[in-house]
Design a protein around this motif. Structure first.
Motif, PDB file in Angstrom:
ATOM      1  N   LEU A 193       0.876  -1.181   0.000  1.00 30.46           N
ATOM      2  CA  LEU A 193       0.000   0.000   0.000  1.00 30.46           C
ATOM      3  C   LEU A 193       0.905   1.220   0.000  1.00 30.46           C
ATOM      4  O   LEU A 193       1.708   1.402   0.925  1.00 30.46           O
ATOM      5  N   ALA A 194       0.790   2.020  -1.046  1.00 32.39           N
ATOM      6  CA  ALA A 194       1.656   3.209  -1.162  1.00 32.39           C
ATOM      7  C   ALA A 194       0.733   4.423  -1.296  1.00 32.39           C
ATOM      8  O   ALA A 194       0.478   4.922  -2.386  1.00 32.39           O
ATOM      9  N   GLY A 195       0.190   4.841  -0.154  1.00 35.02           N
ATOM     10  CA  GLY A 195      -0.760   5.950  -0.179  1.00 35.02           C
ATOM     11  C   GLY A 195      -2.126   5.470  -0.586  1.00 35.02           C
ATOM     12  O   GLY A 195      -2.737   6.003  -1.493  1.00 35.02           O
ATOM     13  N   PHE A 196      -2.616   4.432   0.083  1.00 36.36           N
ATOM     14  CA  PHE A 196      -3.947   3.892  -0.208  1.00 36.36           C
ATOM     15  C   PHE A 196      -4.831   4.225   0.988  1.00 36.36           C
ATOM     16  O   PHE A 196      -4.453   3.934   2.121  1.00 36.36           O
ATOM     17  N   LEU A 197      -6.007   4.836   0.731  1.00 29.25           N
ATOM     18  CA  LEU A 197      -6.736   5.435   1.861  1.00 29.25           C
ATOM     19  C   LEU A 197      -7.915   4.619   2.353  1.00 29.25           C
ATOM     20  O   LEU A 197      -8.641   5.053   3.228  1.00 29.25           O
ATOM     21  N   TRP A 198      -8.147   3.459   1.790  1.00 26.68           N
ATOM     22  CA  TRP A 198      -9.259   2.639   2.292  1.00 26.68           C
ATOM     23  C   TRP A 198      -8.746   1.484   3.133  1.00 26.68           C
ATOM     24  O   TRP A 198      -7.618   1.020   2.940  1.00 26.68           O
ATOM     25  N   LYS A 199      -9.618   0.969   4.021  1.00 22.75           N
ATOM     26  CA  LYS A 199      -9.270  -0.239   4.777  1.00 22.75           C
ATOM     27  C   LYS A 199      -9.208  -1.417   3.803  1.00 22.75           C
ATOM     28  O   LYS A 199      -9.940  -1.457   2.811  1.00 22.75           O
ATOM     29  N   ILE A 200      -8.358  -2.365   4.098  1.00 21.81           N
ATOM     30  CA  ILE A 200      -8.213  -3.545   3.242  1.00 21.81           C
ATOM     31  C   ILE A 200      -9.265  -4.568   3.668  1.00 21.81           C
ATOM     32  O   ILE A 200      -9.411  -4.847   4.857  1.00 21.81           O
ATOM     33  N   PRO A 201     -10.010  -5.120   2.682  1.00 26.44           N
ATOM     34  CA  PRO A 201     -11.058  -6.092   3.033  1.00 26.44           C
ATOM     35  C   PRO A 201     -10.474  -7.308   3.760  1.00 26.44           C
ATOM     36  O   PRO A 201      -9.372  -7.763   3.431  1.00 26.44           O
TER      37      PRO A 201
END
Ligand code: GRF
Length: 188
Positions: A80-88
Motif C-alpha cells: 500500500l503506497a498511499g492507499f486510503l481505504w481499509k483492506i477487506p
C-alpha cells in the motif's frame, strides 16, 4: 518475485518503487490497483507502462473481485503506497503477512482513520514534536495497527511547516520504502 501496489493519490512512492526495481530481473511490479478514477498515479502508470486497475467502493468491498484479481496476479507482496481505504478482511486472510503499508509518521502516534497526508504533519507541528518520520508495517483489519517492520526519523524544527515536514517525510519514504520491500522479498 511479484509486487502488486495499491495507491489512491499522487503515486510518487509508486513511481519511486517502480524506478528502484526497474533494473531488477528478479522483481516484477505486476499492477497498481486504485480506488480513485482520476488519481494522478494512473498517469504515472501510463508513463511507466505499468498496468493499473480501478475499483469503486462497491466492487472493492461487496465482492471478492479484488481477492480474485490479486489472486490471479499471485503477488509475493502487496504494497500500500498511499492507499486510503481499509483492506477487506478476505484479502488479509488470503495474503497473511504479505500486505504492508507506509504511514508518514512514527506510529503508534499520529495514526488511525483520517490521519493521512498533511493532517498528520499539521498535528505533528501543533504538538511541537521535535521529530517525526515514517513507519512501514504489516496491514491488519484496523488502520495503521499492524506489526511494525521499519521506522525512520527526521528532526522537526520550530520554523518547520506542515509542507516542509511533508517534504522531509517524503524523502525518508523514497529512501527507505524500496529497500524494505527488497529485503522482505529477497529474505523470504
Ligand atoms: C505518503 O506520504 C505515504 O506515507 C502515505 O500516503 C502518501 C502517498 O504519497 N501513505 P504518494 O501518493 O506516494 O505521493
Amino acid at each position: 518475485k511479484r509486487i502488486v501496489l495499491f495507491a489512491s493519490g499522487s503515486g510518487s512512492n509508486v513511481e519511486n518503487i517502480v524506478n528502484y526495481f526497474s533494473s531488477r530481473s528478479d522483481i516484477e511490479i505486476a499492477c497498481v490497483l486504485t480506488n480513485k478514477k482520476n488519481a494522478a498515479v494512473l498517469d504515472r502508470c501510463d508513463r511507466l507502462s505499468i498496468d493499473a486497475l480501478y475499483f469503486n467502493r462497491r466492487s472493492f468491498y461487496n465482492s471478492d473481485l479484488v481477492c480474485k484479481t490479486v489472486g490471479v496476479l499471485n503477488p509475493d507482496l502487496i504494497v500500500l503506497a498511499g492507499f486510503l481505504w481499509k483492506i477487506p478482511q478476505n484479502l488479509i486472510e488470503t495474503f497473511p503477512n504479505k500486505i504492508i503499508n507506509i504511514h508518514p509518521a512514527l506510529l503508534p502516534k499520529y495514526g488511525g482513520k483520517g490521519m493521512y497526508g498533511n493532517h498528520v504533519h499539521k498535528a505533528v507541528k501543533e504538538n511541537r514534536e521535535t521529530e517525526t518520520g515514517i513507519t512501514i508495517h504489516y496491514v491488519n483489519e484496523n488502520y495503521d495497527e499492524g506489526a511494525i517492520i521499519h521506522q525512520a526519523r527526521t528532526i522537526v524544527v520550530s520554523d518547520d511547516t506542515p509542507d516542509t515536514i511533508a517534504a522531509k517525510v517524503h524523502e525518508l519514504e523514497y529512501e527507505h520504502f524500496p529497500k524494505v520491500i527488497d529485503k522482505l522479498l529477497t529474505d523470504s
